[in-house]
Design an enzyme around this catalytic site. Structure first.
Site, PDB file in Angstrom:
ATOM      1  N   ASP A  41       0.653  -1.245   0.097  1.00 53.59           N
ATOM      2  CA  ASP A  41      -0.079  -0.035   0.020  1.00 53.59           C
ATOM      3  C   ASP A  41       0.941   1.366  -0.056  1.00 53.59           C
ATOM      4  OD1 ASP A  41       0.892  -0.098   2.520  1.00 53.59           O
ATOM      5  OD2 ASP A  41      -0.799   0.145   3.637  1.00 53.59           O
ATOM      6  N   HIS A 241      21.168   2.278 -21.345  1.00 53.07           N
ATOM      7  CA  HIS A 241      20.452   2.415 -20.244  1.00 53.07           C
ATOM      8  C   HIS A 241      20.775   1.761 -18.892  1.00 53.07           C
ATOM      9  CE1 HIS A 241      17.108   4.044 -23.150  1.00 53.07           C
ATOM     10  NE2 HIS A 241      17.968   4.873 -23.026  1.00 53.07           N
ATOM     11  N   ASP A 267      25.589   9.556 -16.391  1.00 54.00           N
ATOM     12  CA  ASP A 267      24.530  10.297 -16.994  1.00 54.00           C
ATOM     13  C   ASP A 267      23.455  10.525 -15.945  1.00 54.00           C
ATOM     14  OD1 ASP A 267      22.547  11.278 -18.250  1.00 54.00           O
ATOM     15  OD2 ASP A 267      22.608   9.773 -19.968  1.00 54.00           O
ATOM     16  N   ASP A 278      19.920  17.414 -17.715  1.00 52.87           N
ATOM     17  CA  ASP A 278      20.330  16.045 -18.239  1.00 52.87           C
ATOM     18  C   ASP A 278      21.878  16.110 -18.685  1.00 52.87           C
ATOM     19  OD1 ASP A 278      20.625  13.722 -19.592  1.00 52.87           O
ATOM     20  OD2 ASP A 278      18.880  13.971 -20.976  1.00 52.87           O
ATOM     21  N   HIS A 361      22.718   5.937 -30.924  1.00 53.07           N
ATOM     22  CA  HIS A 361      21.577   6.906 -30.315  1.00 53.07           C
ATOM     23  C   HIS A 361      21.589   8.481 -31.358  1.00 53.07           C
ATOM     24  CE1 HIS A 361      24.237   8.926 -27.693  1.00 53.07           C
ATOM     25  NE2 HIS A 361      24.703   7.871 -27.258  1.00 53.07           N
ATOM     26  N   HIS A 365      17.689  15.644 -27.622  1.00 50.73           N
ATOM     27  CA  HIS A 365      16.292  15.819 -27.723  1.00 50.73           C
ATOM     28  C   HIS A 365      15.781  17.090 -26.733  1.00 50.73           C
ATOM     29  CE1 HIS A 365      16.972  14.658 -23.521  1.00 50.73           C
ATOM     30  NE2 HIS A 365      17.915  13.919 -23.763  1.00 50.73           N
ATOM     31  N   HIS A 372      12.809  14.151 -21.607  1.00 49.82           N
ATOM     32  CA  HIS A 372      12.663  13.947 -22.964  1.00 49.82           C
ATOM     33  C   HIS A 372      11.525  14.787 -23.068  1.00 49.82           C
ATOM     34  CE1 HIS A 372      14.977   9.903 -23.176  1.00 49.82           C
ATOM     35  NE2 HIS A 372      15.589  11.042 -23.031  1.00 49.82           N
ATOM     36  N   GLU A 412      24.474  15.248 -26.964  1.00 50.43           N
ATOM     37  CA  GLU A 412      25.087  14.298 -26.445  1.00 50.43           C
ATOM     38  C   GLU A 412      25.523  13.245 -27.334  1.00 50.43           C
ATOM     39  OE1 GLU A 412      22.045  11.803 -24.355  1.00 50.43           O
ATOM     40  OE2 GLU A 412      20.500  13.197 -24.935  1.00 50.43           O
ATOM     41  N   TYR A 416      30.611   3.848 -27.979  1.00 52.60           N
ATOM     42  CA  TYR A 416      30.694   2.734 -27.431  1.00 52.60           C
ATOM     43  C   TYR A 416      31.389   1.315 -27.968  1.00 52.60           C
ATOM     44  CZ  TYR A 416      27.286   6.045 -25.731  1.00 52.60           C
ATOM     45  OH  TYR A 416      26.545   7.167 -25.637  1.00 52.60           O
ATOM     46  N   ARG A 433      30.226   9.029 -23.322  1.00 51.64           N
ATOM     47  CA  ARG A 433      29.113  10.046 -23.677  1.00 51.64           C
ATOM     48  C   ARG A 433      29.532  11.351 -23.209  1.00 51.64           C
ATOM     49  NH1 ARG A 433      25.350   7.092 -23.023  1.00 51.64           N
ATOM     50  NH2 ARG A 433      24.276   7.802 -21.068  1.00 51.64           N
ATOM     51  N   GLU A 435      27.390  14.865 -22.538  1.00 52.15           N
ATOM     52  CA  GLU A 435      26.170  15.670 -22.697  1.00 52.15           C
ATOM     53  C   GLU A 435      25.918  16.910 -22.036  1.00 52.15           C
ATOM     54  OE1 GLU A 435      22.695  13.412 -21.305  1.00 52.15           O
ATOM     55  OE2 GLU A 435      21.658  14.260 -22.362  1.00 52.15           O
TER      56      GLU A 435
HETATM   57 MN   LIG Z   1      19.562  13.142 -22.520  1.00 50.08          MN
END
Ligand SMILES: [Mn+2]
Length: 465
Positions: A41, A241, A267, A278, A361, A365, A372, A412, A416, A433, A435
């Site tokens: 709950d 991710h 990230d 971000d 990628h 964005h 996003h 970004e 890889y 990366r 960004e």
């Molecule tokens: Mn991003």
């Protein structure tokens, strides 16, 4: 007298009303986000719906906004309840809502089933965000309730129309208040990254750095992370991710140890005043880039610089991506990660998308209330044309949207490199990366997240200090 804050939301509602009028009129119906159970709950921390907040500034759950094309607003919200408030906190209540939020009228939530059909009577259309089947069913039921009264001379809305694109278009252009919040979110996010870099040392688990990030976010007044932070050591950096449910083999998420000689990719961004930052940085665990790491990092940074230069008014949103891809493709050939004999020159690599093995990628964005963020990425007012599909083929579609001042995008690029027989082991398991968050200005863009170093020398200096 309304506070200036209230005036911001009132002005936004007026713009929605104007858009409804321009499109044939009607009434907009918008609920905030539902509360969601986590387990048993206990609930997930509550987060209001971004579009609802954009038009009201109201953060309580169980609330609805009705807005007609004349600009009249009705809020339905929870009633005051001294008993519940002891447990769950204070409620604004419909009595106080008009003065506090600048809405024209407020009613208790219990009036919803009666009030909405009433307001839909004799209206040309009902506007709601499409894509939520439960909301669509609820609104359809209300429209039927109006129709059932047709013998009394009442007409039901003849059309249900999508409110989403109307709100998305407004949210795409950030006003001064939003820019200030995004700037603060960027500053706090950058400070958290700098803190993680300073705290980094071999032997720490990934979650040790995650803790530093979360501490700094909260210490500076952010409500928390804007999305699940990624702290990825070594090979984990090649899992895009990692952290959002993806774990290293045999370990829980974030439990891998940071090892000397490896890179760490972070990230993470915070949410401040409901606005997101971000940010991604990649740095050596022991504070010193090895030669292969430095070479690959330099390439990603050069790609980001090219993408930033392409982020300016008049350029298309996708120009930044293709600028990054051109730099990465040339560099992958120069470093020998792509074999000229097999894939040809830079133009061939770009056209055939051979770079996708290492860069799979997009380069950016929209950013705003959502990490996003909403906003149409294509130029809907332009004719479709043939263009690269980003997968090595061609496609006919509308061109990417032209950037304008007030838009905010991330920049970004990354690379890889997973272990493979045809790849020199010196590159194996490097995931990089970089960004940053860019506000499009009158003559270029302003980076909102550069409070943390990005240059090799500056990162090494920070980590030494
Ligand atoms: Mn991003």
């Amino acid at each position: 007298m309304d506070s200036p804050d209230t005036e911001v939301y009132r002005a936004r509602r007026a713009r929605v009303a104007q858009a409804l009028r321009a499109a044939g009129g009607g009434v907009a119906v918008l609920p905030t986000a539902p509360e969601r159970l986590r387990n048993g709950d206990s609930e997930h921390p509550y987060r209001h719906d971004s579009a609802f907040y954009y038009l009201t500034g109201f953060t309580e759950p169980e609330a609805w906004l009705l807005l007609d094309d004349a600009g009249r607003s009705l809020l339905l919200c929870r009633e005051r309840d001294p008993q519940r408030e002891v447990w769950d906190g204070l409620r604004l209540g419909p009595e106080a809502a008009p003065a506090a939020l600048g809405v024209d009228e407020a009613l208790p939530l219990a009036a919803l089933e009666e009030a909405v059909p009433q307001r839909l009577a004799d209206r040309a259309a009902v506007w709601l965000p499409f894509g939520d089947p439960r909301l669509s069913a609820t609104v359809a039921r209300w429209v039927e309730a109006v129709r059932a009264r047709s013998r009394s001379g009442v007409a039901a809305p003849a059309a249900q129309r999508d409110l989403g694109p109307v709100l998305d278009e407004l949210r795409l252009f950030k006003d001064a208040r939003e820019v200030a919040l995004l700037r603060r979110a960027g500053d706090i996010g950058a400070a958290a990254h700098a803190r993680a870099m300073r705290a980094c040392r071999p032997g720490l688990p990934e979650y040790g750095l995650e803790a530093e990030l979360l501490y700094e976010f909260r210490r500076q007044g952010a409500s928390g992370p804007a999305y699940t932070p990624i702290v990825a050591a070594g090979a984990n950096a090649c899992i895009l991710h990692y952290g959002a449910g993806a774990a290293a083999l045999g370990l829980g998420h974030g439990e891998a140890l940071l090892r000397a000689g490896e890179l760490c990719l972070v990230d993470a961004g915070c949410e401040y005043g409901s606005y997101a930052s971000d940010i991604t940085r990649t740095f050596p665990v022991d504070g010193r880039f090895t030669d292969p790491q430095r070479a690959l990092y330099g390439l990603v940074l050069a790609a980001q610089e090219a993408a930033i230069a392409a982020t300016r008014p008049g350029a298309r949103k996708s120009d930044a991506h293709w600028a990054a891809v051109a730099v990465l493709s040339a560099g992958l050939l120069d470093l020998g990660l792509l074999d000229r004999d097999a894939v040809g020159g830079v133009d061939d690599v770009v056209a055939g998308a051979a770079y996708r093995r290492f860069y799979m990628h997009g380069t950016g964005h929209w950013l705003g209330l959502d990490v996003h963020d909403v906003g149409e990425p294509l130029a809907l007012d332009e004719a479709p044309l043939e263009q690269p599909d980003g997968l090595g083929g061609r496609v006919v579609r509308r061109p990417s949207r032209v950037l304008q001042p007030g838009m905010v995008v991330t920049v970004e690029p990354g690379l890889y490199v997973r272990p493979a027989e045809d790849i020199d082991p010196r590159w194996w398991n490097l995931g990089i990366r970089i960004e940053d968050d860019a506000l499009v200005t009158a003559d270029g863009c302003e980076l909102l997240s550069r409070g943390v170093p990005v240059a090799v020398d500056e990162i090494e200096a920070l980590m030494r200090g």
